[in-house]
Each structure stands twice: as C-alpha cells, then as structure tokens.
Design a protein around this motif. Structure first.
Motif, PDB file in Angstrom:
ATOM      1  N   ALA A  52       0.826  -1.249   0.014  1.00 41.18           N
ATOM      2  CA  ALA A  52       0.385   0.130   0.026  1.00 41.18           C
ATOM      3  C   ALA A  52       1.261   1.481  -0.050  1.00 41.18           C
ATOM      4  O   ALA A  52       1.627   1.130   0.771  1.00 41.18           O
ATOM      5  CB  ALA A  52      -1.251   0.031   1.558  1.00 41.18           C
ATOM      6  N   SER A  53       0.143   2.029  -0.097  1.00 39.90           N
ATOM      7  CA  SER A  53       0.883   3.626  -0.872  1.00 39.90           C
ATOM      8  C   SER A  53       0.951   4.539   0.816  1.00 39.90           C
ATOM      9  O   SER A  53       0.389   4.800   1.244  1.00 39.90           O
ATOM     10  CB  SER A  53       0.672   4.261  -1.666  1.00 39.90           C
ATOM     11  OG  SER A  53       1.707   5.541  -1.854  1.00 39.90           O
ATOM     12  N   PRO A  54       2.375   4.894   1.432  1.00 38.61           N
ATOM     13  CA  PRO A  54       2.010   4.647   2.357  1.00 38.61           C
ATOM     14  C   PRO A  54       2.147   6.239   2.204  1.00 38.61           C
ATOM     15  O   PRO A  54       1.814   6.694   3.237  1.00 38.61           O
ATOM     16  CB  PRO A  54       3.526   4.675   3.235  1.00 38.61           C
ATOM     17  CG  PRO A  54       4.648   4.318   1.780  1.00 38.61           C
ATOM     18  CD  PRO A  54       3.456   3.957   0.586  1.00 38.61           C
ATOM     19  N   GLN A  55       1.962   7.435   0.917  1.00 35.20           N
ATOM     20  CA  GLN A  55       2.287   8.532   0.835  1.00 35.20           C
ATOM     21  C   GLN A  55       0.603   8.960   0.661  1.00 35.20           C
ATOM     22  O   GLN A  55       0.940  10.259   0.810  1.00 35.20           O
ATOM     23  CB  GLN A  55       2.741   8.934  -0.213  1.00 35.20           C
ATOM     24  CG  GLN A  55       4.249   8.489  -0.218  1.00 35.20           C
ATOM     25  CD  GLN A  55       4.987   7.956  -0.470  1.00 35.20           C
ATOM     26  OE1 GLN A  55       4.159   6.632  -0.896  1.00 35.20           O
ATOM     27  NE2 GLN A  55       5.856   7.187  -0.236  1.00 35.20           N
ATOM     28  N   LYS A  56       0.230   7.989   0.434  1.00 36.43           N
ATOM     29  CA  LYS A  56      -1.911   8.560  -0.135  1.00 36.43           C
ATOM     30  C   LYS A  56      -2.414   7.894   0.051  1.00 36.43           C
ATOM     31  O   LYS A  56      -2.519   6.623   0.107  1.00 36.43           O
ATOM     32  CB  LYS A  56      -1.575   9.449  -1.039  1.00 36.43           C
ATOM     33  CG  LYS A  56      -2.994   9.518  -1.954  1.00 36.43           C
ATOM     34  CD  LYS A  56      -2.987   9.978  -3.154  1.00 36.43           C
ATOM     35  CE  LYS A  56      -3.925  10.416  -4.068  1.00 36.43           C
ATOM     36  NZ  LYS A  56      -4.193  11.054  -5.347  1.00 36.43           N
ATOM     37  N   ALA A  57      -3.357   8.303   0.862  1.00 35.37           N
ATOM     38  CA  ALA A  57      -5.107   7.733   1.459  1.00 35.37           C
ATOM     39  C   ALA A  57      -5.836   8.223   1.551  1.00 35.37           C
ATOM     40  O   ALA A  57      -6.275   9.345   1.587  1.00 35.37           O
ATOM     41  CB  ALA A  57      -4.769   6.479   2.500  1.00 35.37           C
ATOM     42  N   LEU A  84      -7.409   1.945   0.721  1.00 36.74           N
ATOM     43  CA  LEU A  84      -5.165   2.256   0.676  1.00 36.74           C
ATOM     44  C   LEU A  84      -5.766   1.742  -1.102  1.00 36.74           C
ATOM     45  O   LEU A  84      -6.253   1.157  -1.885  1.00 36.74           O
ATOM     46  CB  LEU A  84      -5.139   1.281   1.203  1.00 36.74           C
ATOM     47  CG  LEU A  84      -5.264   1.093   3.267  1.00 36.74           C
ATOM     48  CD1 LEU A  84      -4.464  -0.095   3.562  1.00 36.74           C
ATOM     49  CD2 LEU A  84      -5.287   2.307   3.439  1.00 36.74           C
ATOM     50  N   LEU A  85      -4.043   3.005  -1.529  1.00 35.30           N
ATOM     51  CA  LEU A  85      -3.468   2.644  -2.945  1.00 35.30           C
ATOM     52  C   LEU A  85      -2.400   2.124  -3.379  1.00 35.30           C
ATOM     53  O   LEU A  85      -1.167   1.950  -1.904  1.00 35.30           O
ATOM     54  CB  LEU A  85      -3.867   4.609  -3.560  1.00 35.30           C
ATOM     55  CG  LEU A  85      -5.134   5.184  -2.653  1.00 35.30           C
ATOM     56  CD1 LEU A  85      -4.296   6.748  -3.626  1.00 35.30           C
ATOM     57  CD2 LEU A  85      -5.815   5.030  -4.144  1.00 35.30           C
ATOM     58  N   PRO A  86      -2.949   1.007  -3.587  1.00 40.75           N
ATOM     59  CA  PRO A  86      -1.617   0.333  -4.545  1.00 40.75           C
ATOM     60  C   PRO A  86      -0.012   1.025  -4.656  1.00 40.75           C
ATOM     61  O   PRO A  86      -0.429   2.082  -5.260  1.00 40.75           O
ATOM     62  CB  PRO A  86      -1.667  -0.644  -5.391  1.00 40.75           C
ATOM     63  CG  PRO A  86      -2.933  -0.017  -6.143  1.00 40.75           C
ATOM     64  CD  PRO A  86      -3.631   0.725  -5.096  1.00 40.75           C
ATOM     65  N   ILE A  87       1.240   1.000  -4.235  1.00 39.49           N
ATOM     66  CA  ILE A  87       1.905   1.242  -4.587  1.00 39.49           C
ATOM     67  C   ILE A  87       1.845   0.746  -6.354  1.00 39.49           C
ATOM     68  O   ILE A  87       1.542   0.361  -6.656  1.00 39.49           O
ATOM     69  CB  ILE A  87       3.045   0.726  -4.474  1.00 39.49           C
ATOM     70  CG1 ILE A  87       3.506  -1.235  -4.517  1.00 39.49           C
ATOM     71  CG2 ILE A  87       3.369   0.862  -2.980  1.00 39.49           C
ATOM     72  CD1 ILE A  87       4.741  -1.692  -4.472  1.00 39.49           C
ATOM     73  N   SER A  88       2.775   1.748  -7.322  1.00 41.81           N
ATOM     74  CA  SER A  88       2.636   1.613  -8.591  1.00 41.81           C
ATOM     75  C   SER A  88       3.962   0.642  -8.545  1.00 41.81           C
ATOM     76  O   SER A  88       4.653   0.067  -8.404  1.00 41.81           O
ATOM     77  CB  SER A  88       3.488   3.299  -9.096  1.00 41.81           C
ATOM     78  OG  SER A  88       4.198   2.435 -10.705  1.00 41.81           O
TER      79      SER A  88
END
Length: 705
Positions: A230-235, A273-277
């Motif tokens: 999960a991207s830690p920068q943005k949810a 929660l957004l996935p990492i690229s």
C-alpha cells in the motif's frame, strides 16, 4: 458501504462463525483442578482397604452425593482439587485403614440464553466448562447487524462482563472470556459505528469502531498494520458530512504516516488504501527468444550489448530441454523367472524366447520412433534468432506515448556497432524475435527439406536460397541406380493444409447430404411401403455414419502430383520447382508389380511386365457384374489419376490400351445405383480424382472407404 465502494465487503470476523459449534467443548473430558462441582456432575469413586467400593455418584439437586454405608456428603461448591480429601475425611469417620480415589466422570450440562442480534437466538444446553465464546459459536455468532465489540453477559439480572470479540479474533486473547453458569443470559446488542477499509489491504472488510479505539492505526493493526504493497504517501478517506445537504459525501487525502495513523474515524467512513506503483525505477526488461526473459537492473550508460553481453544469452531454455529429451537413459527390464519346477523348465524357456522377441520388436519400434522424433526436431532450426531486427519499447513520459525503436541485433551484439548498440533507459522493454515471429525474405528463411529413399545420402537438409528440387538432390549426391523417378513421392506442408481443409468441407457436405437425402426418400414413398423403407433407410443411415466416422479419422497427406514422364528415369525427369520448408521427398526403388482394386474378382497385385496395359490387368483380375467400367481409372505411381473419360478422344489413345508403369493401380468403381461401402461418398463427391488428389487421401482412401 456497497454504494460507496462498489463491492460487497464482508463484516470483519463473520467468517469465524460459519461452522456451528466448531469449538464447543465436550462433556466427557477431565475438568481442571479449579473446576467447582455442582448438581448434575457425576463422580467416579473407588475405595479399597477395610471395604471395597466402586461407584458412580451423581450430585443431586441439594449438591450432595450418597456414599453406600457412609451416607450423604455435600460436594457442591468444592473444587475438583479438594474432592478426594473431602470424601476421604467423611469415609474415615465410618471406616479406618482405607484408601480412596475420586474424579469427575461426567460434567453437568448448563442452560444459557442467547438473545439480541444473534444469528440463531434461543436457549442452548452446553457443557459446564463452556465460556461465553462457546455459546456464541453454538448460536452462530452475531448477525450482520449485531455488535462484535460489546457483547454482554448477565447473571441474576446483573451485568457480569462485556467482551470485545476483536481481541479474540485478531489476537486469540481469551483472558476476558468468562465461564458460564446455569441461567446466564448473553446479550448481543446492535452494532455500533462502522467503517469500511478497502483497496490494497488483505483484510478488506467492514469494521466496528469503539470510542476509545477508532483511529486508522487501531483498525489497520487488526490486519497486521500498514501493508507493504500500500502506498504510504496517500490514502483516500470518504466521509459523510450531514451538514452538507447538497453533497454530504466528502473525500480527503491522508498519508499513512505517524500523524495519519492517528486520524480518528467516524461512522460511515470509507478508507481506501492505494497500491504502490507497479513501475520499476531502475529496471530494463528483456523478453522474447532469450535465455532469461527477466527484468534486469539498469545502470547509468547501459547499452544493448550490456544487456545481452554474449550470443548465448539468446539461447532459450526450452532448446536444451528439447535436446535433452532424446538422450534420457531408459532402464532395461530384466527377465525374471521365479518358478523353479522341473516340469515347467521347457515352458519357461519358450516364454523367455517369446519375451525376448517381443522386447526386440518393441525396441526396434522405439528406435524408429526416436529416430523420427530426432529428425522432426531439426525443424526447431526455424526458431533461429532474427539477427536483423529487434526493438526497444520506450514510454515517452512527456507525451505518455509508446515509442518503438528498432535496431539490428546482430550489429549491436556481435559487431558492437555504435549505431545499433543503443543506450537504454529505465523502463525500456527490449524484445528479441525468432524467424517464425516475423516472415523474412526468402533468401533469409531457414528451409529444411527431408529426403529419403534411393538417393546418395538420405537426410534432412537446409535448402539454399532459390534452390530447386532437382538442384537439391544433385547437391546431396544424386540418385542411386535403383531409383524409380516416376514413383517419386513429393509432399508439401502447405498443400497438406489445403487438402485437409477440402476434406473437412467434403465431410460437412456429406453430413448435410445424408440428412436431406433420408428425408426426401421417406417423403416420396407411399404409405404401404413407408414402414419397410424406414427400416431399410435406418440401416443405410447407420452404414453411412460408419463411413463418415472412418472418413473423419483420415488425414490428408499433402502429396503433390509431379506429372512425371513414365519413360524418363533420371534426375532431369524431376520438375525444377523451388523447394519450401517442410518438404519431404521419398525416392522409391522400382516396384515389380501393378495392382487392381474395386469391382474386380481378384483384388490383388500382379507382376509388372513391360507393355502390359489396362485391358490386360482387367482381363486377369476380372470385372464383376456391378463394376462401372465407364468410371474406371488408374492411380499412377507419380500420384496422378488417369480416368477413362479423359482418354476418350481420337488423338489421346484408348484407356484400355494405356501402358501401365510399375506401382500403378487400376481401380474399377462399383455402380452408384447400389449402396456399397463407398458409393455413398462417391455419389456426393462425384469424382475419385477429387478424393485422391484434391483431398490428398491417396490409395489408403480406396482401402478404407
């Protein structure tokens, strides 16, 4: 929640109660030492010494057990650990010099009540060792609207305990799981505030929150914390704002940092929660006909030759796997004869000889199959690397368009030509092709031709650009003196595919014709003959279906009729046609026979004699009464067909006077007004020339159909 997320999320913890009473305790296990006895428990008592006594005593409603010759003893309220001392003290009042053993043989049952938002509310009879969690399993747990975080236990009208099932589900914590007593009431209240977590989270579900444990970090901790993917920068946090009447739903962005994890959640929130690229920051991908189609680490100044340093990097793994398959060791089966009786000695020797012959035959067949497989494996040469073309796929990050950058692979890897040894960038995808992926010019194609029979050096050869059939045979050493050029079998893969397509079309035509023909014949018959004809037609239909089934098993051979001169038996008699990949040439030796087949009395082969004509063979074989001489034809050794109707002119000579060549076959079809084993097919196809040439079935079709 479903309207917001577009998914039907489960309620967290609900799957735990899918199987009823999975964890319900049984009543015949040994209780712990602190277990307190009560009415209904069964005590196993053994006394020896001054008296001998063995009995099972049930605690009555007064909390007592009655020991024979001793009297009533109160045991209710006594723990299991103190049971033996208590009973021994009472027995010693009556008897001396005794020993005593006491245990709980069977536990009492208790009755409890599960009410509120339960899956199956009601009264449950459980073991006296049961806890609140056991009762929840028995009742199916909370319903979809029931709370999992505020389940109450009431006893005598008083609240005894309140448990949070999330501690048990997430951590396995049962410290706060109270034991049940008769008459206890378990109350499952309606669920409190709920939020949903979805997206890049393994435990995506609907969660119930408590006032003191309602931060983002508290809920993510139930599933192991912030996921690595999960991207830690943005949810994204979707929230309902009742004060905004026109658009009550609001979206805000949070980071999964220490501050973001302390964000408090409210009823109705949806956390995504957004996935990492999936992009790699320093990778170059190599794919296609290569040894290791992988992502490789990019380094500054990296070029194509750095990604493919040696030609061996372009040899695919399956190449070696295919080659290794032909040299696998096979264990030979050993003969064993365990019967040592003298009377069976001769029989055993006979069996051993027979077994040896069978093994040699199987070994010979296996060797032939392996040899054929090895020859077929040469066709893998067509998968050679295309050295003239490879391509770099690159994403232009400014315009977000894909660019294809072609280069000459051979010049880049083998010659290190700076013009083609292009620099690479992170994210590039380098694709390597083989000669089957893209059709190459004829002079660069790999054409493998198989030559067998009466040639100087039979084998599989790689044809040169523009090389013809005659030139190729001359290059491999020419013909042997025994070669029979007129009987040359020349097969081509492209022809076979077209013949097979024609055959499939004929089969479809036959099936349609069979169905319509039966219906028309029945419709034209009168009522007096309908029943008899229907039986005949059914038998005829079954025969036709059998013929169709046999026809469906046939495969076209791809033979090309070379139309050779029967009088010229040298290399110059072969047509000067260019060879193609997959061609197969079989040069036979001169056969010593001609054959007759079909509506003849003697279906056989006859010794070839120079000057022997069709009339001579038909006279020897004898034509039957149902033979259709007008439809007779000769299947020549070169694959061509000569029919009577084709030689009926003034200048072509008569069909009967046609001089036969070695290997020719004279065929006399049967009259089509009778339903024979092959007239059904010829009636639809009309012409045996089409069966033998256009369908590529050859002489095998005559024997089978």
């Amino acid at each position: 929640m479903q309207e917001s997320t577009g998914k039907l999320l489960p309620v967290y913890g609900a799957e735990l109660f899918a199987q009823t009473q999975t964890y319900a305790p049984v009543s015949n296990i040994a209780p712990p030492a602190n277990y307190v006895l009560g009415p209904g428990d069964e005590v196993q008592l053994q006394v020896w010494g001054a008296i001998d006594l063995a009995a099972k005593l049930v605690v009555d409603s007064k909390g007592q057990i009655t020991i024979p010759k001793v009297g009533a003893v109160t045991v209710a309220g006594i723990s299991v650990g103190k049971l033996e001392p208590t009973l021994k003290a009472h027995v010693n009042k009556v008897f001396t010099n005794i020993e005593l053993s006491a245990s709980v043989a069977r536990l009492r049952s208790i009755q409890v009540y599960v009410v509120g938002q339960a899956q199956r509310p009601g009264t449950y009879t459980l073991s006296s060792l049961s806890t609140l969690v056991n009762a929840l399993f028995a009742s199916g747990g909370p319903s979809a609207n029931g709370s999992m975080r505020a389940i109450q236990l009431k006893r005598g009208g008083q609240l005894v305990a309140t448990i949070d099932l999330y501690d048990f589900i997430a951590k396995g914590d049962k410290l706060n799981d109270p034991s049940l007593q008769p008459g206890d009431v378990i109350v499952i209240p309606p669920a409190g505030a709920r939020v949903a977590i979805t997206g890049a989270y393994d435990q995506a579900a609907i969660y119930e929150i408590k006032p003191d444990r309602n931060s983002v970090g508290d809920l993510l901790a139930l599933g192991g914390g912030v996921p690595t993917l999960a991207s830690p920068q943005k949810a994204l946090l979707e929230r309902i704002d009742p004060s905004a009447k026109s658009a009550p739903r609001q979206v805000q962005e949070i980071a999964l940092s220490q501050t973001g994890l302390q964000q408090l959640l409210r009823d109705g929130d949806v956390l995504t929660l957004l996935p990492i690229s999936p992009a790699f920051g320093n990778a170059v991908t190599l794919q296609g006909s290569v040894a290791q189609p992988l992502r490789h680490a990019w380094t500054s100044g990296m070029k194509v030759a750095d990604l493919i340093p040696e030609p061996e990097a372009l040899i695919s793994r399956d190449y070696y796997q295919r080659k290794n398959a032909f040299v696998q060791l096979q264990e030979e089966a050993e003969d064993a004869n365990s019967d040592g009786k003298a009377g069976d000695a001769l029989s055993g020797q006979v069996k051993a000889v027979r077994n040896t012959k069978e093994k040699l035959k199987l070994k010979e067949e296996s060797n032939r199959a392996e040899g054929a497989a090895i020859l077929d494996s040469f066709s893998e040469g067509k998968r050679q690397i295309n050295w003239d073309y490879a391509v770099i796929e690159r994403l232009n990050k400014d315009t977000l368009s894909t660019q294809l950058i072609p280069f000459n692979l051979g010049k880049a890897v083998l010659q290190r030509d700076a013009e083609h040894n292009l620099p690479l960038q992170p994210g590039d995808v380098v694709s390597i092709f083989n000669q089957t992926d893209l059709r190459l010019p004829t002079d660069r194609q790999s054409r493998l031709v198989r030559i067998e029979g009466e040639v100087a050096a039979p084998g599989v050869y790689q044809a040169k650009p523009g090389e013809t059939l005659r030139q190729l045979i001359k290059r491999v050493g020419g013909l042997t003196p025994q070669a029979y050029v007129f009987g040359t079998e020349f097969t081509r893969e492209s022809v076979r595919k077209q013949q097979q397509k024609n055959l499939d079309q004929v089969i479809a035509k036959l099936e349609a014709s069979m169905s319509s023909q039966s219906s028309a014949q029945l419709a034209n018959l009168g009522a007096d003959r309908a029943a008899q004809a229907a039986t005949l037609l059914e038998a005829q239909k079954q025969s036709q279906q059998q013929q169709l089934a046999r026809l469906k098993t046939m495969r076209s051979n791809g033979r090309v009729a070379l139309e050779l001169s029967p009088t010229q038996n040298n290399l110059m008699a072969l047509p000067d046609i260019p060879v193609e990949d997959g061609d197969r040439i079989v040069m036979p030796s001169t056969p010593g026979f001609v054959a007759a087949f079909g509506a003849v009395n003697n279906e056989n082969v006859f010794v070839y004699k120079p000057g022997r004509t069709v009339d001579d063979v038909l006279r020897i074989a004898g034509v039957t009464e149902d033979g259709e001489l007008d439809q007779a034809f000769v299947l020549r050794a070169d694959g061509t067909v000569v029919a009577r109707k084709d030689r009926s002119g003034w200048f072509s000579g008569s069909f009967d006077s046609l001089a036969l060549m070695p290997g020719d076959t004279v065929v006399v079809p049967q009259k089509v007004d009778r339903e024979t084993k092959w007239t059904f097919i010829t009636r639809v196809v009309k012409d045996w020339t089409q069966i033998l040439a256009n369908l590529g079935l050859g002489i095998a079709a005559i024997n089978t159909l």
